[in-house]
Design an enzyme around this catalytic site. Sequence first.
Site, PDB file in Angstrom:
ATOM      1  CG  ASP A 155      14.214 -49.391  -1.845  1.00  0.00           C
ATOM      2  OD1 ASP A 155      14.251 -50.351  -1.048  1.00  0.00           O
ATOM      3  OD2 ASP A 155      14.681 -48.266  -1.583  1.00  0.00           O
ATOM      4  NE  ARG A 167      21.363 -50.509  11.681  1.00  0.00           N
ATOM      5  CZ  ARG A 167      20.094 -50.072  11.517  1.00  0.00           C
ATOM      6  NH1 ARG A 167      19.763 -49.338  10.472  1.00  0.00           N
ATOM      7  NH2 ARG A 167      19.166 -50.363  12.397  1.00  0.00           N
ATOM      8  CE1 TYR A 194      39.632 -53.507   2.293  1.00  0.00           C
ATOM      9  CE2 TYR A 194      41.222 -53.301   4.059  1.00  0.00           C
ATOM     10  CZ  TYR A 194      40.288 -52.730   3.223  1.00  0.00           C
ATOM     11  OH  TYR A 194      40.003 -51.411   3.317  1.00  0.00           O
ATOM     12  CE  LYS A 248      14.859 -49.941   6.562  1.00  0.00           C
ATOM     13  NZ  LYS A 248      14.656 -48.996   5.458  1.00  0.00           N
ATOM     14  CD  GLU A 307      39.443 -53.388  -2.094  1.00  0.00           C
ATOM     15  OE1 GLU A 307      40.355 -53.623  -2.908  1.00  0.00           O
ATOM     16  OE2 GLU A 307      39.308 -52.304  -1.505  1.00  0.00           O
ATOM     17  CB  THR A 358      17.434 -52.550   4.379  1.00  0.00           C
ATOM     18  OG1 THR A 358      16.049 -52.773   4.641  1.00  0.00           O
ATOM     19  CG2 THR A 358      17.633 -51.116   3.920  1.00  0.00           C
TER      20      THR A 358
HETATM   21  C1  LIG Z   1      15.325 -47.963   4.928  1.00  0.00           C
HETATM   22  C2  LIG Z   1      15.204 -47.711   3.482  1.00  0.00           C
HETATM   23  C3  LIG Z   1      16.329 -47.469   2.668  1.00  0.00           C
HETATM   24  C4  LIG Z   1      17.698 -47.147   3.208  1.00  0.00           C
HETATM   25  O1  LIG Z   1      18.334 -47.998   3.951  1.00  0.00           O
HETATM   26  P1  LIG Z   1      19.655 -47.574   4.768  1.00  0.00           P
HETATM   27  O2  LIG Z   1      20.217 -48.904   5.121  1.00  0.00           O
HETATM   28  O3  LIG Z   1      19.186 -46.771   5.934  1.00  0.00           O
HETATM   29  O4  LIG Z   1      20.535 -46.794   3.868  1.00  0.00           O
HETATM   30  C5  LIG Z   1      16.140 -47.377   1.305  1.00  0.00           C
HETATM   31  N1  LIG Z   1      14.920 -47.492   0.766  1.00  0.00           N
HETATM   32  C6  LIG Z   1      13.824 -47.692   1.513  1.00  0.00           C
HETATM   33  C7  LIG Z   1      12.504 -47.821   0.837  1.00  0.00           C
HETATM   34  C8  LIG Z   1      13.921 -47.794   2.884  1.00  0.00           C
HETATM   35  O5  LIG Z   1      12.822 -47.941   3.620  1.00  0.00           O
END
Ligand SMILES: *Cc1c(COP(=O)(O)O)cnc(C)c1O
Length: 434
Positions: free
Chosen positions: A214, A249, A54, A243, A56, A240
């Site tokens: 994002d 992940r 833990y 990817k 936090e 993320t």
């Molecule tokens: C994949 C993705 C997310 C979300 O990611 P998670 O880990 O699945 O919650 C957010 N924004 C964009 C543009 C994405 O492609």
Amino acid sequence: MLNYQEIKKTDPEMYEVLMNEVNRQEDNLELIASENMVSAAVLEAAGSVLTNKYAEGYPYRFSRKTGELKYRLNGRYYGGCEYIDEAEKLAIERAKKIFGAEHANVQPHSGSQANMAAYFAVAKPGDTILSLKLSHGGHLTHGHPISFSGKLFNIINYGVDKKTEVFDYDKIREKAIEHKPKIILTGASAYPREIDFKKFRKIADEVGAVFIVDMAHIAGLIAAGLHMNPVPYADIVTTTTHKTLRGARGGMILCKENYAKDVDKWVFPGVQGGPLEHIIASKAVAFKEAMSPEFNEYQKQIVKNAKALAQGLLERGFNLVANGTDTHLMMINLGEKGSGNPSGKKMEKALDKAGITANKNTVPFDTRKPFVASGIRLGTPAVTTRGMKEKEMEQIAEFILQVKNNIENDEKLVEIKKDVVKLTKQFPFYAYLR
Ligand SMILES: *Cc1c(COP(=O)(O)O)cnc(C)c1O
């Protein structure tokens, strides 16, 4: 270690599931644009004893006098964090270095939670967010009514131009001027062309909006300098890590110093509890990999492969959204409802039978419902990780054409699968797990 022998002893049912999944990942062609295959080192960190701890809080405090961030042991609400702190520090410093960021929060469990914390750091429920429409490539968390984002904020969407299927920045500017949003948001899950963050910054400045990017899909390309980096332009950047960036992940937030405290506060305790320190360590290992020359070569090959696959598909008569790609992904537009062409749903199922994993996706101005959809999204990050090059992309384009031409013929689809497995066998990746 990494051969699941303990699970085999204690939980044979789960062992079987794991082995089936290992075999699926080894044998199939993975073309889901948001997926990748991580290294053994990244897997080891994700499966490490750091899961027991833990932690936090943060491995640092902001000085009361100067506001300066200082790494120190008393940033946590739990004892015994001296080594966990080092792991998180490595992740933070590497992330800042890769993207040139002033501040990094590596704790978000996912991209969705990173977005939630980012919005709350700068806006209140009811505030207006200008974002990309889901069916034009946006993400659920960019304001879709079934997501927290659409329920809590007043969402105005922009889309792509009907003819070119790319952003029309003049139109986006007009919408910003009309609606005076608190946040202008860009980034996408299904937009194949490069995004001009500099133009978005100008629009945000003109209307006094906070600018959030994002970069989930393209983070790896950005790390390798193959796509414009949003960090110099955006107030906050979310992503993320699993990817194109090819890590565990999870999620991450990068921001300018003046947003650091609010971002941190909204990740913990605002949105999350204890951070997943084993995943944070795993992110750090992936970031180390992302700083290597091999990673740059890998990202270059992703883009080369995407261009080769797009070319192969165009030559075989497929229509692609925005007529191609600048990135790792492309969208096949199978054609309108009633055109006699299969839906995305039908094509996805047929591809699956042939051992090719991809997902249906709406195309801009889609005439079908999202669950049926007229598009197939394809990406090259995973097959590139396995070592495939342009020659194999040509072969994959041919497989996809054969699947479309034999969409009702299960026997033929099984035949194609044999050829797919022949190809994937030449590019083993998780042999050590079998
Ligand atoms: C994949 C993705 C997310 C979300 O990611 P998670 O880990 O699945 O919650 C957010 N924004 C964009 C543009 C994405 O492609």
